[in-house]
Scaffold this motif. Sequence first.
Motif, PDB file in Angstrom:
ATOM      1  N   LEU A 174       0.163 -29.020 -18.323  1.00 37.97           N
ATOM      2  CA  LEU A 174      -1.681 -28.632 -17.379  1.00 37.97           C
ATOM      3  C   LEU A 174      -2.810 -29.374 -17.707  1.00 37.97           C
ATOM      4  O   LEU A 174      -3.963 -29.411 -17.191  1.00 37.97           O
ATOM      5  N   ASP A 175      -2.505 -29.994 -19.148  1.00 36.88           N
ATOM      6  CA  ASP A 175      -3.506 -30.737 -19.411  1.00 36.88           C
ATOM      7  C   ASP A 175      -3.012 -31.949 -20.572  1.00 36.88           C
ATOM      8  O   ASP A 175      -3.249 -31.858 -21.494  1.00 36.88           O
ATOM      9  N   PRO A 176      -2.703 -32.957 -19.592  1.00 32.64           N
ATOM     10  CA  PRO A 176      -1.763 -34.094 -20.578  1.00 32.64           C
ATOM     11  C   PRO A 176      -2.625 -34.734 -20.841  1.00 32.64           C
ATOM     12  O   PRO A 176      -2.825 -35.715 -22.809  1.00 32.64           O
ATOM     13  N   THR A 177      -4.409 -34.644 -20.894  1.00 30.41           N
ATOM     14  CA  THR A 177      -5.674 -35.735 -21.556  1.00 30.41           C
ATOM     15  C   THR A 177      -6.325 -34.561 -22.806  1.00 30.41           C
ATOM     16  O   THR A 177      -7.115 -35.777 -23.464  1.00 30.41           O
ATOM     17  N   GLY A 178      -6.248 -34.108 -22.218  1.00 29.79           N
ATOM     18  CA  GLY A 178      -6.225 -32.957 -22.999  1.00 29.79           C
ATOM     19  C   GLY A 178      -7.607 -32.484 -22.923  1.00 29.79           C
ATOM     20  O   GLY A 178      -8.539 -32.299 -23.245  1.00 29.79           O
ATOM     21  N   THR A 179      -8.355 -33.386 -21.235  1.00 33.20           N
ATOM     22  CA  THR A 179      -9.640 -33.443 -20.898  1.00 33.20           C
ATOM     23  C   THR A 179     -10.314 -32.011 -20.501  1.00 33.20           C
ATOM     24  O   THR A 179     -11.568 -31.406 -21.119  1.00 33.20           O
ATOM     25  N   PHE A 180      -9.631 -30.648 -20.179  1.00 32.44           N
ATOM     26  CA  PHE A 180      -9.876 -29.619 -19.877  1.00 32.44           C
ATOM     27  C   PHE A 180      -9.700 -28.681 -21.061  1.00 32.44           C
ATOM     28  O   PHE A 180     -10.515 -27.549 -20.513  1.00 32.44           O
ATOM     29  N   GLU A 181      -9.382 -28.686 -21.619  1.00 30.84           N
ATOM     30  CA  GLU A 181      -9.317 -27.474 -22.579  1.00 30.84           C
ATOM     31  C   GLU A 181     -10.315 -27.267 -22.976  1.00 30.84           C
ATOM     32  O   GLU A 181     -11.392 -26.027 -23.055  1.00 30.84           O
ATOM     33  N   LYS A 182     -12.222 -28.167 -23.226  1.00 31.60           N
ATOM     34  CA  LYS A 182     -12.937 -27.713 -23.585  1.00 31.60           C
ATOM     35  C   LYS A 182     -13.474 -27.434 -22.697  1.00 31.60           C
ATOM     36  O   LYS A 182     -14.163 -25.918 -23.060  1.00 31.60           O
ATOM     37  N   SER A 183     -13.257 -27.563 -21.078  1.00 36.12           N
ATOM     38  CA  SER A 183     -14.614 -26.905 -20.191  1.00 36.12           C
ATOM     39  C   SER A 183     -13.920 -25.317 -20.107  1.00 36.12           C
ATOM     40  O   SER A 183     -14.489 -24.329 -20.524  1.00 36.12           O
ATOM     41  N   MET A 184     -12.395 -25.273 -20.177  1.00 39.47           N
ATOM     42  CA  MET A 184     -11.548 -24.054 -20.098  1.00 39.47           C
ATOM     43  C   MET A 184     -12.101 -22.876 -21.403  1.00 39.47           C
ATOM     44  O   MET A 184     -12.943 -22.032 -21.030  1.00 39.47           O
ATOM     45  N   ILE A 185     -12.662 -23.518 -22.560  1.00 43.90           N
ATOM     46  CA  ILE A 185     -13.466 -22.932 -23.108  1.00 43.90           C
ATOM     47  C   ILE A 185     -14.053 -22.708 -23.109  1.00 43.90           C
ATOM     48  O   ILE A 185     -14.400 -20.972 -23.655  1.00 43.90           O
ATOM     49  N   GLY A 186     -15.304 -22.756 -22.438  1.00 46.74           N
ATOM     50  CA  GLY A 186     -16.693 -22.840 -22.229  1.00 46.74           C
ATOM     51  C   GLY A 186     -16.508 -21.526 -21.500  1.00 46.74           C
ATOM     52  O   GLY A 186     -17.455 -20.746 -20.977  1.00 46.74           O
ATOM     53  N   ARG A 187     -15.745 -21.238 -20.909  1.00 49.08           N
ATOM     54  CA  ARG A 187     -15.277 -20.144 -19.843  1.00 49.08           C
ATOM     55  C   ARG A 187     -14.975 -18.407 -20.102  1.00 49.08           C
ATOM     56  O   ARG A 187     -14.701 -17.506 -19.748  1.00 49.08           O
ATOM     57  N   ILE A 188     -13.940 -19.004 -22.114  1.00 50.26           N
ATOM     58  CA  ILE A 188     -13.427 -17.311 -22.172  1.00 50.26           C
ATOM     59  C   ILE A 188     -14.271 -17.185 -23.093  1.00 50.26           C
ATOM     60  O   ILE A 188     -14.995 -16.988 -24.000  1.00 50.26           O
ATOM     61  N   PRO A 189     -15.077 -15.471 -22.854  1.00 47.89           N
ATOM     62  CA  PRO A 189     -15.935 -14.376 -23.659  1.00 47.89           C
ATOM     63  C   PRO A 189     -15.767 -14.964 -25.265  1.00 47.89           C
ATOM     64  O   PRO A 189     -17.075 -14.451 -25.702  1.00 47.89           O
ATOM     65  N   THR A 190     -14.564 -14.479 -25.962  1.00 51.67           N
ATOM     66  CA  THR A 190     -14.375 -15.088 -26.962  1.00 51.67           C
ATOM     67  C   THR A 190     -14.277 -16.432 -27.809  1.00 51.67           C
ATOM     68  O   THR A 190     -14.122 -16.020 -29.146  1.00 51.67           O
ATOM     69  N   GLY A 191     -14.078 -17.404 -26.363  1.00 51.96           N
ATOM     70  CA  GLY A 191     -14.532 -18.568 -27.197  1.00 51.96           C
ATOM     71  C   GLY A 191     -13.743 -19.270 -27.673  1.00 51.96           C
ATOM     72  O   GLY A 191     -13.657 -20.370 -28.697  1.00 51.96           O
ATOM     73  N   ARG A 192     -12.248 -18.672 -27.959  1.00 55.36           N
ATOM     74  CA  ARG A 192     -11.497 -19.171 -28.263  1.00 55.36           C
ATOM     75  C   ARG A 192     -10.238 -19.457 -27.497  1.00 55.36           C
ATOM     76  O   ARG A 192      -9.714 -18.298 -26.872  1.00 55.36           O
ATOM     77  N   LEU A 193      -8.480 -20.514 -27.085  1.00 54.32           N
ATOM     78  CA  LEU A 193      -7.398 -20.055 -27.380  1.00 54.32           C
ATOM     79  C   LEU A 193      -7.060 -18.220 -27.597  1.00 54.32           C
ATOM     80  O   LEU A 193      -7.339 -18.350 -28.956  1.00 54.32           O
ATOM     81  N   GLY A 194      -6.085 -18.330 -26.492  1.00 52.15           N
ATOM     82  CA  GLY A 194      -5.107 -17.371 -27.872  1.00 52.15           C
ATOM     83  C   GLY A 194      -4.046 -17.766 -28.478  1.00 52.15           C
ATOM     84  O   GLY A 194      -3.708 -18.831 -28.325  1.00 52.15           O
ATOM     85  N   LYS A 195      -3.552 -16.982 -29.133  1.00 53.72           N
ATOM     86  CA  LYS A 195      -2.104 -17.529 -30.800  1.00 53.72           C
ATOM     87  C   LYS A 195      -0.643 -17.045 -30.003  1.00 53.72           C
ATOM     88  O   LYS A 195      -0.070 -15.945 -29.182  1.00 53.72           O
ATOM     89  N   PRO A 196      -0.195 -17.725 -29.999  1.00 55.41           N
ATOM     90  CA  PRO A 196       1.080 -17.405 -30.190  1.00 55.41           C
ATOM     91  C   PRO A 196       2.095 -15.639 -30.437  1.00 55.41           C
ATOM     92  O   PRO A 196       2.576 -15.277 -29.624  1.00 55.41           O
ATOM     93  N   ALA A 197       1.148 -15.760 -31.534  1.00 58.69           N
ATOM     94  CA  ALA A 197       1.431 -14.606 -32.556  1.00 58.69           C
ATOM     95  C   ALA A 197       0.629 -12.782 -32.279  1.00 58.69           C
ATOM     96  O   ALA A 197       1.314 -12.191 -31.618  1.00 58.69           O
ATOM     97  N   GLU A 198      -0.309 -13.386 -31.119  1.00 60.11           N
ATOM     98  CA  GLU A 198      -0.709 -12.595 -30.431  1.00 60.11           C
ATOM     99  C   GLU A 198      -0.340 -11.713 -29.494  1.00 60.11           C
ATOM    100  O   GLU A 198       0.239 -10.627 -29.484  1.00 60.11           O
ATOM    101  N   LEU A 199       0.003 -12.799 -28.934  1.00 61.12           N
ATOM    102  CA  LEU A 199       0.646 -12.824 -27.395  1.00 61.12           C
ATOM    103  C   LEU A 199       2.477 -11.713 -28.266  1.00 61.12           C
ATOM    104  O   LEU A 199       2.908 -11.150 -27.353  1.00 61.12           O
ATOM    105  N   ALA A 200       3.095 -12.658 -29.113  1.00 58.42           N
ATOM    106  CA  ALA A 200       4.451 -11.583 -29.600  1.00 58.42           C
ATOM    107  C   ALA A 200       4.379 -10.265 -29.987  1.00 58.42           C
ATOM    108  O   ALA A 200       4.878  -9.238 -29.799  1.00 58.42           O
ATOM    109  N   ASN A 201       3.041 -10.252 -30.349  1.00 61.80           N
ATOM    110  CA  ASN A 201       2.491  -8.557 -31.022  1.00 61.80           C
ATOM    111  C   ASN A 201       2.109  -7.527 -29.723  1.00 61.80           C
ATOM    112  O   ASN A 201       3.328  -6.738 -29.937  1.00 61.80           O
ATOM    113  N   LEU A 202       1.485  -7.691 -28.853  1.00 64.29           N
ATOM    114  CA  LEU A 202       1.584  -6.781 -27.474  1.00 64.29           C
ATOM    115  C   LEU A 202       3.029  -7.237 -27.032  1.00 64.29           C
ATOM    116  O   LEU A 202       3.361  -5.603 -26.337  1.00 64.29           O
ATOM    117  N   ALA A 203       3.606  -8.429 -26.820  1.00 64.61           N
ATOM    118  CA  ALA A 203       5.375  -8.264 -26.361  1.00 64.61           C
ATOM    119  C   ALA A 203       5.989  -6.922 -26.454  1.00 64.61           C
ATOM    120  O   ALA A 203       7.128  -6.451 -26.545  1.00 64.61           O
TER     121      ALA A 203
END
Length: 349
Positions: A266-295
């Motif tokens: 989905l982001d083979p060049t790494g270009t889109f990550e920065k713009s994506m983070i700019g629109r996430i109000p919590t300012g970061r990506l999620g972590k696999p462990a956070e998803l795993a706890n919810l699951a």
Amino acid sequence: MVPVSVGQAGNVSGLLLSLILSEQVQNRTDSVDFGPSQLWCHRFAGLRSYATPHSQFFAPSEGIMLPAGSYNNKVAFITGGGTGLGRAMTGVLSQLGAQCVIASRKLEVLQQTATEISSQTGNKVHAVQCDVRDPQAVSRCVDQMVELTGLPDVIINNAAGNFICPSERLSANGWKSITDIVLNGTAFVTLELGKRLIQNQKGASFLAITTIYAESGSGFVVPSASAKAGVEALYKSLAAEWGRYGHRFNIIQPGPIRTKGAFSRLDPTGTFEKSMIGRIPTGRLGKPAELANLAAYLSSDYASWMSGAVIRFDGGEYVSMAGEFNELRKVTDDQWKMLETMIRSTKGS
Ligand SMILES: CC/C=C\C/C=C\CC/C=C/C=C/C(=O)SCCNC(=O)CCNC(=O)[C@H](O)C(C)(C)COP(=O)(O)OP(=O)(O)OC[C@H]1O[C@@H](n2cnc3c(N)ncnc32)[C@H](O)[C@@H]1OP(=O)(O)O
Ligand SMILES: NC(=O)C1=CN([C@@H]2O[C@H](COP(=O)(O)OP(=O)(O)OC[C@H]3O[C@@H](n4cnc5c(N)ncnc54)[C@H](OP(=O)(O)O)[C@@H]3O)[C@@H](O)[C@H]2O)C=CC1
């Protein structure tokens, strides 16, 4: 953590960056509170990971949330459990006492994950090869699981395929490849296990991992968006129909969480990550462990009254993209003063 400048990427991503994102990034640089000086880059294990300073308010808690033993005597079946988020969910369920069965196409990958997790947790993890696109293979996989562990208490439909592609470049087989894994694969696994569980009068929790754009749709990942929307319809429908057999159906819609499988496609060049983070109000990506706890919570007995739920898990990205005026985050205090003066000075219509 070291601050980085936008545009430090290699040739291809640099080109993409200037062609595609220049306006967006430049605006940030010039006039908004999220310029390059405030874009932070963590470097670990050879991976970059961007975050904003305010992400410090939302530091991830990656420890296991449920009490030890919450999954004792339970069997969990996780498709795509050898890698990424599936692997993280398998690790947490196994740590909590479950016997896990992980299934996907690449047996060696599954076996390595199974060995690593079971040596850490002391609980058995079984690896079963299965291409979920093939209903006969799914049936054989379930036969094998029945021999190994009996029917499961928890089923997590996590396997997926995806790639970004303009729809006018998409072949019929490209469409089929994604929708077969995501929608048909989830349906084959769910129907095969559901029918056998019903025959055996055994209740179970079913969980599907979809994505935030299952609801909105999204260009450039059209087969994935269509198939994930279908999975959500399937799970909401069965939540209504199969409660009488003791089955719960829930859905998690994750936002971006770094995995090799997703980011390489989905982001083979790494270009889109920065713009994506700019629109996430919590300012970061999620972590696999956070998803795993919810699951782990949703699939556990603590959630026995939860069925038909669709949980968006994205640091606020979806609502941030949806709101008409949310870009006004970028307006500075001085600019607000000017805007307010202009608005207040307007008389009449
Ligand atoms: C910063 C942004 C990053 C991420 C997060 C952002 C937002 C949050 C929302 C994210 C949602 C994520 C959803 C996901 O599902 S991520 C999971 C990704 N993981 C995988 O895809 C793993 C499995 N994938 C695969 O095995 C393969 O990629 C594939 C193609 C899905 C299936 O492999 P298979 O070997 O079965 O298929 P092929 O024979 O290779 O191809 C079949 C068919 O598709 C065409 N194809 C393949 N790749 C492309 C491409 N890149 N572009 C166009 N077409 C493609 C291929 O040519 C074949 O068609 P024909 O040629 O036969 O017509
Ligand atoms: N990471 C992210 O940002 C997000 C991920 N998601 C969802 O999370 C889930 C996990 O993705 P993630 O961990 O990131 O990516 P991965 O690529 O690591 O996971 C996909 C898994 O699906 C398996 N798989 C693919 N095709 C088949 C098939 N035909 N039969 C059986 N298994 C198959 C793969 O194993 P193998 O190759 O061995 O078959 C792999 O383990 C997916 O449902 C994805 O859509 C949703 C939103 C965001």
